[in-house]
Motif scaffolding. Structure first.
Motif, PDB file in Angstrom:
ATOM      1  N   PHE A 108       0.812  -1.225   0.000  1.00 12.41           N
ATOM      2  CA  PHE A 108       0.000   0.000   0.000  1.00 12.41           C
ATOM      3  C   PHE A 108       0.840   1.267   0.000  1.00 12.41           C
ATOM      4  N   ARG A 109       2.087   1.192   0.450  1.00 12.58           N
ATOM      5  CA  ARG A 109       2.929   2.367   0.664  1.00 12.58           C
ATOM      6  C   ARG A 109       2.200   3.448   1.464  1.00 12.58           C
TER       7      ARG A 109
ATOM      8  N   GLY B 118      -2.484   5.004   0.745  1.00 13.00           N
ATOM      9  CA  GLY B 118      -2.522   3.980  -0.295  1.00 13.00           C
ATOM     10  C   GLY B 118      -3.487   2.857   0.050  1.00 13.00           C
TER      11      GLY B 118
ATOM     12  N   ILE C  67      -3.681   6.425 -17.026  1.00 15.51           N
ATOM     13  CA  ILE C  67      -2.555   6.329 -16.076  1.00 15.51           C
ATOM     14  C   ILE C  67      -1.450   5.440 -16.652  1.00 15.51           C
TER      15      ILE C  67
ATOM     16  N   LEU D  62      -0.188   1.427 -11.719  1.00 19.22           N
ATOM     17  CA  LEU D  62      -0.930   2.385 -10.897  1.00 19.22           C
ATOM     18  C   LEU D  62      -0.050   2.887  -9.764  1.00 19.22           C
ATOM     19  N   GLY D  63       0.813   2.025  -9.252  1.00 19.88           N
ATOM     20  CA  GLY D  63       1.721   2.415  -8.174  1.00 19.88           C
ATOM     21  C   GLY D  63       2.871   3.292  -8.625  1.00 19.88           C
ATOM     22  N   GLY D  64       3.038   3.478  -9.916  1.00 20.22           N
ATOM     23  CA  GLY D  64       4.159   4.265 -10.451  1.00 20.22           C
ATOM     24  C   GLY D  64       5.108   3.350 -11.215  1.00 20.22           C
TER      25      GLY D  64
ATOM     26  N   LEU E   1       1.534  -1.754  -6.936  1.00 26.58           N
ATOM     27  CA  LEU E   1       0.940  -1.796  -5.601  1.00 26.58           C
ATOM     28  C   LEU E   1      -0.190  -2.833  -5.609  1.00 26.58           C
TER      29      LEU E   1
ATOM     30  N   ALA F 101      -3.136  -2.185  -5.508  1.00 22.56           N
ATOM     31  CA  ALA F 101      -4.139  -1.633  -6.435  1.00 22.56           C
ATOM     32  C   ALA F 101      -3.979  -2.223  -7.837  1.00 22.56           C
TER      33      ALA F 101
END
Lengths: 230, 230
Positions: free
Chosen positions: B87-88, B92, B167, B174-176, B180, B182
């Protein structure tokens, strides 16, 4: 150092209506920062701070200038880390982008169809000409035609809000018991509609309506201080 | 301590297909944890671990039993905080719930309309009877009728993926730069379709397809080890 938020307005400079400016304003209040606001009509944006940005909001914080609501939230989070967090961590920052993406592709187009003519009608005269020409070119139709069937478009919008509704039926905010910038992202879209247009589409009793009202009450009623369009 | 993940399968016990079980499996791999898997058909779920849950996935970690994919992710995050984060941060975790809400209300219903008959056909005989009766009662129609116009439903699904597409056109996950939980939430939905049904709907060249393939390759190709339905 003094903070100034530049916001978009129409004829009535006491009624900032841009969804993105509302996100920035709520982010500033969330951080508990003192700030003053300055206003610009659409055609005045290129004159703000020597033409630093084609879009508002623009934030001046001492010597720093930051444009774009998400960039402003990131700037505030980084610069004021000891104040209440807008993202609650890196994962929250990353997934706020998804909420932004969803809001802008789900809610914004629907609200444009509800409100674009009302937005036009509320602008200063010089901005009306610019707004009508640029929007009608982009839309490929007149503003009047674009909003003509808006009543038929309420139900699909309300259906598309289900992912939000399911969350805020069970908890106060997307952030949980307290809001995050993600809440302000979606709030900004609905606040845009509330201030720019008398067309009402959020039903009483809808958990989204209750959540929106909770957002309006945040930070001493910051959102509610500007009355809904009548 | 030994970790066991209970997953849903059909006749072929080497092809776990539940979207929620895939989320849990990817979360375990993300944490770099060793685990074994056990399988159950729909009608066997009430027998797992003495009937602890009506739903899978169920995780046993030593003495602990946890059911539900999101609860499992939260359990892993709390229990193994020194491993890579799912989740960071708290933000998150909160906004992963919004991604889950969106995925289950946007992607899941569409995939059900594509795949429900194929899912049925892949089940063990005892599960087929249960599945057809319970689903046809819920759907108010036969499985065959429910999927009949699935080709017409691809375009609306692809349109509804736009918030994700915007995105993952600009960043890997989604996390970059790295995924994640997600990402696994949405991956699970598309992996469910990939494994349970030969009906293909993700176009080549779509950024969502490219993102899904990046997810399939994660953790030494965990997702890709189960071949797509043919």
């Amino acid at each position: 150092m003094a903070i100034t938020l530049y916001e978009l307005v129409g004829r009535d400079t006491a009624r900032p209506f841009s969804p993105h400016c509302w996100k920035a304003r709520m982010a500033l209040r969330h951080k508990g920062l003192d700030f003053s606001t300055a206003t610009a009509g659409f055609t005045e944006i290129p004159e703000i701070e020597g033409g630093v940005s084609k879009i508002v909001p623009i934030l001046r914080d001492g010597e720093r200038l930051v444009a774009d609501s998400f960039a402003i939230a990131e700037y505030l989070e980084e610069t004021y880390p000891d104040r209440p967090s807008l993202f609650r961590g890196e994962g929250g920052r990353a997934l706020s982008r998804f909420v932004e993406s969803w809001s802008q592709r789900t809610i914004h187009p629907a609200i444009a169809r509800f409100a674009v003519l009302d937005i036009h009608d509320g602008l200063a005269e010089a901005d009306q000409l610019y707004f009508r020409q640029s929007r009608e070119k982009a839309l490929g139709t007149t503003l009047e035609a674009f909003v003509a069937d808006r009543a038929d478009r309420v139900e699909p919008l309300l259906a598309s809000l289900e992912p939000l509704r399911a969350i805020v039926s069970k908890q106060a905010f997307l952030g949980g018991e307290s809001p995050l910038f993600a809440d302000y992202i979606v709030f900004g879209a609905l606040q845009w509609a509330r201030i720019a247009s008398p067309f009402r589409f959020l039903p009483k009793g809808d958990p989204v309506t209750a959540w929106f009202e909770r957002c309006l009450a945040l930070h001493d009623g910051e959102g509610a201080r500007v009355p809904a369009a009548a």
